[in-house]
Structure formats: structure tokens, C-alpha cells
Scaffold this active site. Sequence first.
Site, PDB file in Angstrom:
ATOM      1  N   TYR A  35     -17.778  52.577 -25.039  1.00  0.00           N
ATOM      2  CA  TYR A  35     -18.532  51.325 -25.107  1.00  0.00           C
ATOM      3  C   TYR A  35     -19.980  51.669 -25.403  1.00  0.00           C
ATOM      4  O   TYR A  35     -20.547  52.571 -24.766  1.00  0.00           O
ATOM      5  CB  TYR A  35     -18.426  50.578 -23.784  1.00  0.00           C
ATOM      6  CG  TYR A  35     -19.290  49.342 -23.682  1.00  0.00           C
ATOM      7  CD1 TYR A  35     -20.374  49.292 -22.795  1.00  0.00           C
ATOM      8  CD2 TYR A  35     -19.022  48.201 -24.448  1.00  0.00           C
ATOM      9  CE1 TYR A  35     -21.168  48.155 -22.687  1.00  0.00           C
ATOM     10  CE2 TYR A  35     -19.810  47.056 -24.338  1.00  0.00           C
ATOM     11  CZ  TYR A  35     -20.882  47.040 -23.459  1.00  0.00           C
ATOM     12  OH  TYR A  35     -21.666  45.918 -23.348  1.00  0.00           O
ATOM     13  N   ASP A  61     -24.397  58.799 -27.848  1.00  0.00           N
ATOM     14  CA  ASP A  61     -24.825  57.683 -27.004  1.00  0.00           C
ATOM     15  C   ASP A  61     -24.914  58.204 -25.568  1.00  0.00           C
ATOM     16  O   ASP A  61     -23.917  58.275 -24.857  1.00  0.00           O
ATOM     17  CB  ASP A  61     -23.840  56.520 -27.119  1.00  0.00           C
ATOM     18  CG  ASP A  61     -24.242  55.367 -26.203  1.00  0.00           C
ATOM     19  OD1 ASP A  61     -23.553  54.326 -26.219  1.00  0.00           O
ATOM     20  OD2 ASP A  61     -25.237  55.502 -25.462  1.00  0.00           O
ATOM     21  N   LYS A  65     -30.888  53.251 -18.976  1.00  0.00           N
ATOM     22  CA  LYS A  65     -30.603  53.434 -17.549  1.00  0.00           C
ATOM     23  C   LYS A  65     -31.655  54.294 -16.842  1.00  0.00           C
ATOM     24  O   LYS A  65     -32.739  53.804 -16.519  1.00  0.00           O
ATOM     25  CB  LYS A  65     -29.181  53.972 -17.383  1.00  0.00           C
ATOM     26  CG  LYS A  65     -28.112  52.974 -17.929  1.00  0.00           C
ATOM     27  CD  LYS A  65     -26.714  53.480 -17.732  1.00  0.00           C
ATOM     28  CE  LYS A  65     -25.709  52.655 -18.504  1.00  0.00           C
ATOM     29  NZ  LYS A  65     -25.283  51.433 -17.797  1.00  0.00           N
TER      30      LYS A  65
HETATM   31  P1  KE4 Z   1     -26.956  47.815 -21.931  1.00  0.00           P
HETATM   32  O1  KE4 Z   1     -27.162  47.013 -23.200  1.00  0.00           O
HETATM   33  O2  KE4 Z   1     -25.958  47.182 -20.990  1.00  0.00           O
HETATM   34  O3  KE4 Z   1     -28.288  48.189 -21.245  1.00  0.00           O
HETATM   35  O4  KE4 Z   1     -26.333  49.235 -22.352  1.00  0.00           O
HETATM   36  C1  KE4 Z   1     -25.163  49.246 -23.118  1.00  0.00           C
HETATM   37  C2  KE4 Z   1     -24.501  50.608 -23.014  1.00  0.00           C
HETATM   38  C3  KE4 Z   1     -24.607  51.481 -24.086  1.00  0.00           C
HETATM   39  N1  KE4 Z   1     -24.027  52.700 -24.057  1.00  0.00           N
HETATM   40  C4  KE4 Z   1     -23.342  53.117 -22.960  1.00  0.00           C
HETATM   41  C5  KE4 Z   1     -22.721  54.472 -22.958  1.00  0.00           C
HETATM   42  C6  KE4 Z   1     -23.227  52.263 -21.830  1.00  0.00           C
HETATM   43  O5  KE4 Z   1     -22.530  52.703 -20.744  1.00  0.00           O
HETATM   44  C7  KE4 Z   1     -23.808  50.993 -21.849  1.00  0.00           C
HETATM   45  C8  KE4 Z   1     -23.689  50.022 -20.690  1.00  0.00           C
HETATM   46  N2  KE4 Z   1     -22.943  50.474 -19.576  1.00  0.00           N
HETATM   47  C9  KE4 Z   1     -22.303  49.446 -18.771  1.00  0.00           C
HETATM   48  C10 KE4 Z   1     -21.509  50.155 -17.675  1.00  0.00           C
HETATM   49  N3  KE4 Z   1     -20.254  50.583 -18.103  1.00  0.00           N
HETATM   50  C11 KE4 Z   1     -23.279  48.457 -18.228  1.00  0.00           C
HETATM   51  C12 KE4 Z   1     -22.720  47.547 -17.158  1.00  0.00           C
HETATM   52  C13 KE4 Z   1     -22.575  46.138 -17.662  1.00  0.00           C
HETATM   53  O6  KE4 Z   1     -22.151  45.932 -18.823  1.00  0.00           O
HETATM   54  O7  KE4 Z   1     -22.884  45.231 -16.854  1.00  0.00           O
END
Ligand code: KE4
Length: 435
Positions: free
Chosen positions: A151, A246, A274
Site C-alpha cells: 500500500y 516507499d 510518519k
Molecule cells: P499517508 O498518506 O496515510 O500519510 O501514508 C500513506 C502510506 C504510504 N506508504 C506506506 C508504506 C504506508 O504504510 C502508508 C500509510 N500507512 C497506513 C498504515 N498501514 C496508514 C494508516 C491509515 O491508513 O489510517
Amino acid sequence: MSEQHPKMSTNRSAALFEEAQIYIPGGVNSPVRAFRGVGGTPLFFNHGEGAWLIDEDNNRYVDYVGAWGPLILGHCHPAVINALQTQLALGLGYGASTAAEVEIAKTICKLVPSIEKVRLVTSGTEATMSAIRLARGFTRRDKVVKFEGCYHGHVDGLLVKAGSGALTLGEPDSLGVPKAYTDLTYVLPYNDIDAMKSLFAKEEDSIACIIVEPVAGNMNLVPPIPGFLETMRELCTQHGSVLIFDEVMTGFRTALGGAQSVYGVTPDLTTLGKVIGGGLPVGAFGGRADIMNCIAPLGAVYQAGTLAGSPLAVAAGLAMLKEIQKPGFYESLTANTAEMLAGLQERADRADVPFTTNQVGGMFGCFFTTEAKVTTFEQVMACNVAQFKRYFHLMLENNIYLAPSAFEAGFVSAAHGQLEIKQTLSGAEKAFAGL
Ligand code: KE4
């Protein structure tokens, strides 16, 4: 197994969830928080202390979500809070450049040597979306390769599920994503080296980029098998494609230099998020200067953001990046994570529960399966999700807060010590017995 918790009241959370659903789709601002992956009513929290979260009914939990990775120091770390309080008195944002942005860019480039230049954004999604556009602009190619189970945020062209065959282009994985977008995205099986080789043999020099989670943290936790990252590096170099790691989740979580330093494979671009925001909204993309120089205002690939480089978020991020550079930080984080996982495994074995774990640095995955180790998306999907759901709620009853999904990784912070590990293992002993 009742999904309610007779031992503890969660009435305030339940009432808030009822009201939230009137005004917010699903009652949440991000789907995974709705507990649909585990059943029951989501908890509403109102503060955190170190390794602990406190909910609206004043129940205390050992927290293994850590806001999905950012809180590697634990909640309300004094260094981060003090940095924020100092910045608060100076202003929340100026829409102009600050010295702190130079400092955090310099720090990121120092800690992640493959990053020669870096641009801050305000989410991981923005980081990956911008990196994909940059790779396409740099190569003048359109096709992208991602991996099943990974993801990268809710970028239209990456909300794609595998097509009928590994070498066919993807299908939209969300309403609202035009087929035309996914017609440019290949989805390959994670850890499948032959599939990558076959695709590049077919596509040759038509691929703009590969984007990959170097340690997959969105299908629970699946590390790369030997040769997986190395082969994609070779193929991208051979065919002039951009390799994007990523590291939004793995950056500064798996090691100080990220997963790329753990596995010794150098990407062309890296996305971050993060941890670099210390818990505030920050993302970043960076890498080879010749590629990054294509970004506006220097180059013709457009990207922008009102709150990019927010002084508050950068203050929190800089404070966090300073703390994690202290000697022994990752050794201690990794050792505590390993000790906790070994304790879980021992108790699962004693209770005859088919269970296995994965770990890279301060992130981990737990699987209810008879597999000795989980290395593929198929193995993840074959795990006993019903058992995980019962385990989740039994752990919650014992004041341990896990990610509310069988397909998410867990996170340990520097604030997790022997007390928290003891509490976790005591809860797990009861949970395994209750399965
Ligand atoms: P955000 O747009 O949510 O800040 O980041 C997206 C993203 C991009 N790349 C990786 C590897 C990620 O894990 C994420 C977001 N992680 C999720 C947890 N699995 C965020 C939690 C959520 O969607 O509420």
C-alpha cells in the site's frame, strides 16, 4: 467470543462513535480505525503517555499502533513536546522558507545517503504520488510496477489489484479510479523474482518505475526474500527505470538508515513519512539529484503544497530525528521487540496455537498460521483471520492495543520497557488460552 468487553467500560467510546457516524463517513477519518477488520466498536483515545494510550473511558492500554508508526519515541516525548512549545510561541506557519527546513533536509540526506535532495510534503500519499509523477517525468515513460499487498497511500494509479495474470495490467481496486489509470500499472506478486524478470523481458525499456515497500508493512509484515530487492535494482539499472523505495513506514523504523541500509540496496528515489514528522503531518520524497532537479521550480515536473515544511511539523520531526540518532537506540528497540515476540511465540506454542512472527527492527507482524515463516501475500491471506479477531479482543480486554486488522504491522517504541513487555506477555498468555 463477545466483541464487547465485560471487564471494562467503553461507553464513552461507543457514544462518541454513534455521534461520529452522523457527521463522518463510517465515523472515522481513516477506514482502518473503524474496527471493521476486527469487529466491535472502535475506541476513542484522548491522550497518550509513553508506551500507553488512554481512552475516553480512562482505560489504559499498551500501545502497539503508535499512530501507525510515527511515535517511535512513544507518546508525548519531552524532547518533541518542548520543541513544539518553543515553535508555538514563534508561529504556526509562514508560507515561506525557514532555517528548520534546511536543517531537516540536511539531516535526512545525511542519514539516508541515497537521498541527495529531498522535498517535504504533508502525507505519505503525497510523497508517493509525487515520486511516481517525478519518475514518469524523468523517464518520459508512463507504466508503473507495484506489488500485490503493498500500500502506498490512496494514489489513484496505485489503488490497483492484480490483473488476471501477473503480466497483465491492473484493475481498479476502488470505485472512482478510472480504468485508464490502472491500464498503466502492473501488479506483481511480492517476493516473486521470476515474475519481475519476465515482465522486464516483455516490457524492456517501457517501465517508468518500480515502487515497492522494501519491507511490506501493509499486508501485516513481510520482509523481502534474498535477491528480491537486489533483482529489482539490477532490472531498473539495466532498463533505465526508476527504483522507488516507499519507506514511509520503514524509514527510521527498521534502522537509522531505513530498510535500504538493512538490505544494502540503493533506490533512486525514497519516500518517507510518519517518523520524520514526529507525529505531525509530514511526508517527503528524495533521491538522486539528477532526478530531483526535475521538480518545480527547477524542472518541469510540478509539485507543491501549502503546508509543506510546516514549522510545527518540522520542529517535531527534527526533535525526533535527534533522539533516534543517540547511541544504542535501534539496538535497544530491536532487542525489546525481539524479546516481546519471543515471549508471544513461547506462549502460543505452550497453548498449541499455530502462530508465527516476523520482525525488522522496531516493527513486527503476528500470524495465526501453521507456516513456519510468512513470505508471500498468499500465505498472509491464508492465515486464520477469525482467530486473530478473537486474539485482538482478548488482548484488548487485557489492556493491550494492537492494530485493529490482521493485515497491519505492529510497532514498538523506545518507551516500551520491561513493564510493558511483562504486561503484554501476561495478556497474551490469557488470550492464547482463550482462543
Ligand atoms: P499517508 O498518506 O496515510 O500519510 O501514508 C500513506 C502510506 C504510504 N506508504 C506506506 C508504506 C504506508 O504504510 C502508508 C500509510 N500507512 C497506513 C498504515 N498501514 C496508514 C494508516 C491509515 O491508513 O489510517
